[in-house]
Design a protein around this motif. Structure first.
Motif, PDB file in Angstrom:
ATOM      1  N   SER A  50      -5.347 -10.035 -65.257  1.00  0.00           N
ATOM      2  CA  SER A  50      -5.977 -10.771 -64.165  1.00  0.00           C
ATOM      3  C   SER A  50      -5.753  -9.973 -62.881  1.00  0.00           C
ATOM      4  O   SER A  50      -4.619  -9.655 -62.523  1.00  0.00           O
ATOM      5  CB  SER A  50      -5.352 -12.157 -64.021  1.00  0.00           C
ATOM      6  OG  SER A  50      -5.815 -12.770 -62.844  1.00  0.00           O
ATOM      7  N   CYS A  51      -6.817  -9.662 -62.213  1.00  0.00           N
ATOM      8  CA  CYS A  51      -6.729  -8.855 -60.992  1.00  0.00           C
ATOM      9  C   CYS A  51      -6.923  -9.708 -59.741  1.00  0.00           C
ATOM     10  O   CYS A  51      -7.144  -9.189 -58.654  1.00  0.00           O
ATOM     11  CB  CYS A  51      -7.767  -7.736 -61.042  1.00  0.00           C
ATOM     12  SG  CYS A  51      -7.579  -6.662 -62.486  1.00  0.00           S
ATOM     13  N   ARG A  52      -6.827 -11.020 -59.904  1.00  0.00           N
ATOM     14  CA  ARG A  52      -7.069 -11.945 -58.796  1.00  0.00           C
ATOM     15  C   ARG A  52      -6.116 -11.722 -57.627  1.00  0.00           C
ATOM     16  O   ARG A  52      -6.540 -11.662 -56.479  1.00  0.00           O
ATOM     17  CB  ARG A  52      -6.968 -13.387 -59.294  1.00  0.00           C
ATOM     18  CG  ARG A  52      -7.387 -14.431 -58.279  1.00  0.00           C
ATOM     19  CD  ARG A  52      -7.256 -15.836 -58.837  1.00  0.00           C
ATOM     20  NE  ARG A  52      -5.924 -16.137 -59.345  1.00  0.00           N
ATOM     21  CZ  ARG A  52      -4.892 -16.505 -58.574  1.00  0.00           C
ATOM     22  NH1 ARG A  52      -5.035 -16.590 -57.283  1.00  0.00           N
ATOM     23  NH2 ARG A  52      -3.718 -16.757 -59.103  1.00  0.00           N
ATOM     24  N   LYS A  53      -4.835 -11.574 -57.911  1.00  0.00           N
ATOM     25  CA  LYS A  53      -3.847 -11.376 -56.833  1.00  0.00           C
ATOM     26  C   LYS A  53      -4.105 -10.081 -56.078  1.00  0.00           C
ATOM     27  O   LYS A  53      -3.963 -10.026 -54.863  1.00  0.00           O
ATOM     28  CB  LYS A  53      -2.428 -11.359 -57.397  1.00  0.00           C
ATOM     29  CG  LYS A  53      -1.925 -12.706 -57.823  1.00  0.00           C
ATOM     30  CD  LYS A  53      -1.503 -13.491 -56.618  1.00  0.00           C
ATOM     31  CE  LYS A  53      -0.773 -14.744 -57.056  1.00  0.00           C
ATOM     32  NZ  LYS A  53      -0.468 -15.594 -55.935  1.00  0.00           N
ATOM     33  N   LYS A  54      -4.479  -9.049 -56.805  1.00  0.00           N
ATOM     34  CA  LYS A  54      -4.759  -7.771 -56.153  1.00  0.00           C
ATOM     35  C   LYS A  54      -6.005  -7.877 -55.276  1.00  0.00           C
ATOM     36  O   LYS A  54      -6.066  -7.292 -54.203  1.00  0.00           O
ATOM     37  CB  LYS A  54      -4.935  -6.677 -57.208  1.00  0.00           C
ATOM     38  CG  LYS A  54      -3.653  -6.355 -57.954  1.00  0.00           C
ATOM     39  CD  LYS A  54      -3.903  -5.248 -58.952  1.00  0.00           C
ATOM     40  CE  LYS A  54      -2.756  -5.004 -59.881  1.00  0.00           C
ATOM     41  NZ  LYS A  54      -1.474  -4.787 -59.312  1.00  0.00           N
ATOM     42  N   THR A  55      -6.987  -8.644 -55.735  1.00  0.00           N
ATOM     43  CA  THR A  55      -8.197  -8.855 -54.950  1.00  0.00           C
ATOM     44  C   THR A  55      -7.888  -9.664 -53.690  1.00  0.00           C
ATOM     45  O   THR A  55      -8.435  -9.392 -52.618  1.00  0.00           O
ATOM     46  CB  THR A  55      -9.262  -9.569 -55.800  1.00  0.00           C
ATOM     47  OG1 THR A  55      -9.449  -8.841 -57.012  1.00  0.00           O
ATOM     48  CG2 THR A  55     -10.586  -9.660 -55.070  1.00  0.00           C
ATOM     49  N   GLU A  56      -6.989 -10.637 -53.816  1.00  0.00           N
ATOM     50  CA  GLU A  56      -6.559 -11.417 -52.650  1.00  0.00           C
ATOM     51  C   GLU A  56      -5.949 -10.512 -51.583  1.00  0.00           C
ATOM     52  O   GLU A  56      -6.125 -10.747 -50.394  1.00  0.00           O
ATOM     53  CB  GLU A  56      -5.512 -12.456 -53.051  1.00  0.00           C
ATOM     54  CG  GLU A  56      -6.042 -13.728 -53.612  1.00  0.00           C
ATOM     55  CD  GLU A  56      -4.917 -14.679 -53.993  1.00  0.00           C
ATOM     56  OE1 GLU A  56      -3.812 -14.593 -53.411  1.00  0.00           O
ATOM     57  OE2 GLU A  56      -5.144 -15.509 -54.879  1.00  0.00           O
ATOM     58  N   ARG A  57      -5.217  -9.496 -52.024  1.00  0.00           N
ATOM     59  CA  ARG A  57      -4.564  -8.586 -51.080  1.00  0.00           C
ATOM     60  C   ARG A  57      -5.562  -7.870 -50.185  1.00  0.00           C
ATOM     61  O   ARG A  57      -5.291  -7.647 -49.009  1.00  0.00           O
ATOM     62  CB  ARG A  57      -3.731  -7.549 -51.822  1.00  0.00           C
ATOM     63  CG  ARG A  57      -2.432  -8.100 -52.227  1.00  0.00           C
ATOM     64  CD  ARG A  57      -1.525  -7.034 -52.767  1.00  0.00           C
ATOM     65  NE  ARG A  57      -0.681  -7.748 -53.697  1.00  0.00           N
ATOM     66  CZ  ARG A  57      -0.504  -7.452 -54.947  1.00  0.00           C
ATOM     67  NH1 ARG A  57      -1.053  -6.398 -55.455  1.00  0.00           N
ATOM     68  NH2 ARG A  57       0.242  -8.194 -55.710  1.00  0.00           N
ATOM     69  N   ILE A  58      -6.697  -7.492 -50.744  1.00  0.00           N
ATOM     70  CA  ILE A  58      -7.716  -6.825 -49.922  1.00  0.00           C
ATOM     71  C   ILE A  58      -8.155  -7.763 -48.813  1.00  0.00           C
ATOM     72  O   ILE A  58      -8.225  -7.378 -47.646  1.00  0.00           O
ATOM     73  CB  ILE A  58      -8.929  -6.400 -50.775  1.00  0.00           C
ATOM     74  CG1 ILE A  58      -8.529  -5.347 -51.796  1.00  0.00           C
ATOM     75  CG2 ILE A  58     -10.051  -5.872 -49.892  1.00  0.00           C
ATOM     76  CD1 ILE A  58      -9.617  -5.031 -52.789  1.00  0.00           C
ATOM     77  N   SER A  59      -8.446  -8.995 -49.178  1.00  0.00           N
ATOM     78  CA  SER A  59      -8.897  -9.987 -48.193  1.00  0.00           C
ATOM     79  C   SER A  59      -7.837 -10.233 -47.129  1.00  0.00           C
ATOM     80  O   SER A  59      -8.133 -10.240 -45.928  1.00  0.00           O
ATOM     81  CB  SER A  59      -9.242 -11.289 -48.919  1.00  0.00           C
ATOM     82  OG  SER A  59      -9.543 -12.298 -48.006  1.00  0.00           O
ATOM     83  N   LEU A  60      -6.590 -10.414 -47.559  1.00  0.00           N
ATOM     84  CA  LEU A  60      -5.504 -10.655 -46.602  1.00  0.00           C
ATOM     85  C   LEU A  60      -5.297  -9.463 -45.680  1.00  0.00           C
ATOM     86  O   LEU A  60      -5.094  -9.623 -44.470  1.00  0.00           O
ATOM     87  CB  LEU A  60      -4.209 -10.975 -47.347  1.00  0.00           C
ATOM     88  CG  LEU A  60      -4.151 -12.315 -48.069  1.00  0.00           C
ATOM     89  CD1 LEU A  60      -2.920 -12.397 -48.948  1.00  0.00           C
ATOM     90  CD2 LEU A  60      -4.162 -13.459 -47.063  1.00  0.00           C
ATOM     91  N   CYS A  61      -5.351  -8.277 -46.245  1.00  0.00           N
ATOM     92  CA  CYS A  61      -5.155  -7.068 -45.442  1.00  0.00           C
ATOM     93  C   CYS A  61      -6.259  -6.922 -44.401  1.00  0.00           C
ATOM     94  O   CYS A  61      -5.980  -6.646 -43.227  1.00  0.00           O
ATOM     95  CB  CYS A  61      -5.107  -5.842 -46.349  1.00  0.00           C
ATOM     96  SG  CYS A  61      -4.746  -4.312 -45.473  1.00  0.00           S
TER      97      CYS A  61
END
Length: 104
Positions: A50-61
């Motif tokens: 699951s790459c959801r957390k990594k995708t969230e990081r882009i948005s947060l950054c």
């Protein structure tokens, strides 16, 4: 400081959070979705990654870099700390023995 699966690298990112580039998070997501990584994860854990957390990081950054809001920065830090803790728990594959088996 590229992001890899190494816990030490996450520590380095956390220590230098103000110098983080959002492009590094994008690279980590691209690596996560790669066919090699997905099949490796399926082989090891029995399910696709699951790459959801990594995708969230882009948005947060991106939110943090554009607004300079500390709320997004703190959320990014918490997201990274969660992964660091999960990785350490995943490393417990074998039961640790204090002495060799009796029939050794």
């Amino acid at each position: 400081m590229p992001l890899t699966r190494d816990v030490k690298n996450i520590d380095e990112v956390l220590n230098n959070i103000d110098r983080v580039r959002c492009l590094d998070f994008f690279t980590a997501v691209r690596q996560c979705y790669s066919s090699f990584n997905q099949f490796h994860h399926k082989y090891i854990y029995g399910e696709f990654a699951s790459c959801r957390k990594k995708t969230e990081r882009i948005s947060l950054c991106l939110k943090w870099k554009m607004t300079k809001n500390d709320v997004h920065k703190q959320a990014l830090i918490e997201n990274l700390k969660e992964e660091k803790n999960v990785r350490r728990e995943e490393n417990t594959v074998w039961e640790l023995r204090k002495e060799p088996p009796a029939n050794w």
